[in-house]
Scaffold this motif. Sequence first.
Motif, PDB file in Angstrom:
ATOM      1  N   LEU A 197       0.878  -1.054   0.115  1.00 17.81           N
ATOM      2  CA  LEU A 197       0.119  -0.147  -0.039  1.00 17.81           C
ATOM      3  C   LEU A 197       0.797   1.316   0.083  1.00 17.81           C
ATOM      4  O   LEU A 197       0.564   2.213  -0.480  1.00 17.81           O
ATOM      5  N   THR A 198       1.947   1.283   0.703  1.00 17.29           N
ATOM      6  CA  THR A 198       2.765   2.414   0.814  1.00 17.29           C
ATOM      7  C   THR A 198       3.480   2.635  -0.753  1.00 17.29           C
ATOM      8  O   THR A 198       3.558   3.958  -1.011  1.00 17.29           O
ATOM      9  N   LEU A 199       3.716   1.491  -1.484  1.00 17.15           N
ATOM     10  CA  LEU A 199       4.327   1.697  -2.663  1.00 17.15           C
ATOM     11  C   LEU A 199       3.266   2.256  -3.701  1.00 17.15           C
ATOM     12  O   LEU A 199       3.440   3.125  -4.388  1.00 17.15           O
ATOM     13  N   LEU A 205       9.663  -5.405 -18.060  1.00 20.73           N
ATOM     14  CA  LEU A 205      10.616  -6.191 -17.362  1.00 20.73           C
ATOM     15  C   LEU A 205      11.314  -5.150 -16.242  1.00 20.73           C
ATOM     16  O   LEU A 205      11.461  -5.689 -15.279  1.00 20.73           O
ATOM     17  N   ALA A 206      11.764  -4.184 -16.802  1.00 24.59           N
ATOM     18  CA  ALA A 206      12.387  -3.194 -16.118  1.00 24.59           C
ATOM     19  C   ALA A 206      11.542  -2.646 -15.011  1.00 24.59           C
ATOM     20  O   ALA A 206      11.835  -2.393 -13.689  1.00 24.59           O
ATOM     21  N   CYS A 207      10.417  -2.329 -15.329  1.00 21.68           N
ATOM     22  CA  CYS A 207       9.274  -1.594 -14.412  1.00 21.68           C
ATOM     23  C   CYS A 207       9.063  -2.601 -13.350  1.00 21.68           C
ATOM     24  O   CYS A 207       9.257  -2.632 -11.984  1.00 21.68           O
ATOM     25  N   ILE A 222       9.646  -4.690  -7.754  1.00 23.33           N
ATOM     26  CA  ILE A 222       9.902  -5.750  -6.734  1.00 23.33           C
ATOM     27  C   ILE A 222      10.912  -5.343  -5.732  1.00 23.33           C
ATOM     28  O   ILE A 222      10.839  -5.636  -4.505  1.00 23.33           O
ATOM     29  N   LEU A 223      11.923  -4.796  -6.370  1.00 25.39           N
ATOM     30  CA  LEU A 223      13.075  -4.417  -5.441  1.00 25.39           C
ATOM     31  C   LEU A 223      12.620  -3.184  -4.509  1.00 25.39           C
ATOM     32  O   LEU A 223      12.929  -3.454  -3.330  1.00 25.39           O
ATOM     33  N   LYS A 224      12.022  -2.192  -5.006  1.00 23.87           N
ATOM     34  CA  LYS A 224      11.608  -0.941  -4.154  1.00 23.87           C
ATOM     35  C   LYS A 224      10.479  -1.572  -3.069  1.00 23.87           C
ATOM     36  O   LYS A 224      10.713  -1.178  -1.847  1.00 23.87           O
ATOM     37  N   LEU A 225       9.499  -2.438  -3.573  1.00 27.85           N
ATOM     38  CA  LEU A 225       8.642  -3.188  -2.536  1.00 27.85           C
ATOM     39  C   LEU A 225       9.631  -3.913  -1.476  1.00 27.85           C
ATOM     40  O   LEU A 225       9.039  -3.601  -0.223  1.00 27.85           O
ATOM     41  N   GLY A 280      13.867  10.867 -15.536  1.00 31.18           N
ATOM     42  CA  GLY A 280      12.912  10.109 -14.751  1.00 31.18           C
ATOM     43  C   GLY A 280      13.502   9.000 -14.138  1.00 31.18           C
ATOM     44  O   GLY A 280      13.378   8.321 -13.151  1.00 31.18           O
ATOM     45  N   ALA A 281      14.267   8.256 -15.263  1.00 31.66           N
ATOM     46  CA  ALA A 281      14.915   6.901 -14.974  1.00 31.66           C
ATOM     47  C   ALA A 281      15.992   7.349 -13.632  1.00 31.66           C
ATOM     48  O   ALA A 281      16.330   6.363 -12.805  1.00 31.66           O
ATOM     49  N   LEU A 282      16.785   8.114 -14.014  1.00 27.97           N
ATOM     50  CA  LEU A 282      17.629   8.379 -12.708  1.00 27.97           C
ATOM     51  C   LEU A 282      17.002   8.703 -11.379  1.00 27.97           C
ATOM     52  O   LEU A 282      17.647   8.236 -10.483  1.00 27.97           O
ATOM     53  N   ASN A 283      15.979   9.440 -11.586  1.00 28.14           N
ATOM     54  CA  ASN A 283      15.216   9.642 -10.146  1.00 28.14           C
ATOM     55  C   ASN A 283      14.694   8.277  -9.622  1.00 28.14           C
ATOM     56  O   ASN A 283      15.071   7.991  -8.484  1.00 28.14           O
ATOM     57  N   GLU A 284      14.246   7.219 -10.445  1.00 24.80           N
ATOM     58  CA  GLU A 284      14.075   5.914  -9.746  1.00 24.80           C
ATOM     59  C   GLU A 284      15.114   4.961  -9.406  1.00 24.80           C
ATOM     60  O   GLU A 284      15.383   4.595  -8.282  1.00 24.80           O
ATOM     61  N   PHE A 285      16.275   5.281 -10.252  1.00 22.88           N
ATOM     62  CA  PHE A 285      17.580   4.673  -9.728  1.00 22.88           C
ATOM     63  C   PHE A 285      18.136   5.006  -8.684  1.00 22.88           C
ATOM     64  O   PHE A 285      18.478   4.260  -7.604  1.00 22.88           O
ATOM     65  N   VAL A 286      18.095   6.243  -8.336  1.00 21.43           N
ATOM     66  CA  VAL A 286      18.582   6.834  -7.270  1.00 21.43           C
ATOM     67  C   VAL A 286      17.829   6.552  -6.019  1.00 21.43           C
ATOM     68  O   VAL A 286      18.210   6.508  -4.761  1.00 21.43           O
ATOM     69  N   GLU A 287      16.391   6.708  -6.358  1.00 21.91           N
ATOM     70  CA  GLU A 287      15.658   6.535  -4.881  1.00 21.91           C
ATOM     71  C   GLU A 287      15.821   4.989  -4.466  1.00 21.91           C
ATOM     72  O   GLU A 287      16.010   4.718  -3.238  1.00 21.91           O
ATOM     73  N   VAL A 288      15.929   4.127  -5.422  1.00 23.43           N
ATOM     74  CA  VAL A 288      16.245   2.626  -4.894  1.00 23.43           C
ATOM     75  C   VAL A 288      17.683   2.403  -4.376  1.00 23.43           C
ATOM     76  O   VAL A 288      17.819   1.748  -3.299  1.00 23.43           O
TER      77      VAL A 288
END
Length: 270
Positions: free
Chosen positions: A68-70, A116-118, A123-126, A249-257
């Motif tokens: 739910l947080t994700l 696949l990347a998404c 999954i990793l972020k979760l 956007g991709a960099l934002n996601e990568f740095v978040e993880v």
Amino acid sequence: MMKWGQAAAAAFQFLSRFPVNVSLDYSPTLFRQSVKFYPLVGAAIGLVVWAGAAGFAYLLPALPAAVLTLILWVGLTGGLHLDGWMDTADGVLSYRSREQMLDIMKDSRVGAMGVLACVLLLILKLSLIYSLLIDGFNYSGLLLLPLIWSRWFMVHAMSSWPMARGKDGLAGGNFHGLSRGQVWGTFLLATLLSGVAVAILPLLRTDSVVWTTALLGFITLPLASWAAGTWMARKLNTTLGGLTGDTYGALNEFVEVVALLTLVLLLNHM
């Protein structure tokens, strides 16, 4: 509305789904002025995610709370950065020529590599969110920090690498010409917001592990975000001949993880 107010509103309208009902005359100048508020948008999203995560973790087991947080996290951004992550994956992982990669990234349809990347990213972020919530809502406040620093890095990337399409497209047309002063100002704002978050955490939770992890995160996350983001940005720059709106956007996601992973590693060694 004053110029700084318009710039802040533009940042919130562009990067989030907060109801900012202000009519703005978007221009390249306004876009460039708005970037100084990107860490503030991240902090605002982080506060809502924190509150949601704490509530979910209080009411539910860690796994559904993390899911739910994700969902809340993605919903607050409208999937903007995930879209960039998928488009970038479709282009770069096609292993075509530079021009073909850029054409693929412009296509509104999502291909197999993007899906696949998404899925793998989510999954990793979760799993990382779950790791922060497994002991209840104690560590939910740490979610603030990745959201702040990932958005700072986007501003750094806009200023540090060329635009793959020159002045064409969203990135080149609106964010070309950012000054180093804007980047440093955004860095100082991110540092201030992170410092406030770290200072608030022990007031809400007296657990020394939370405070120690937050303090270490305050020190290490800027470096981890810069190092990881720089590595990926250089790879993208070499492949595409510059960066695009999708790659931001991709960099934002990568740095978040990477920032989430850093926090989990710190917690595991407390």
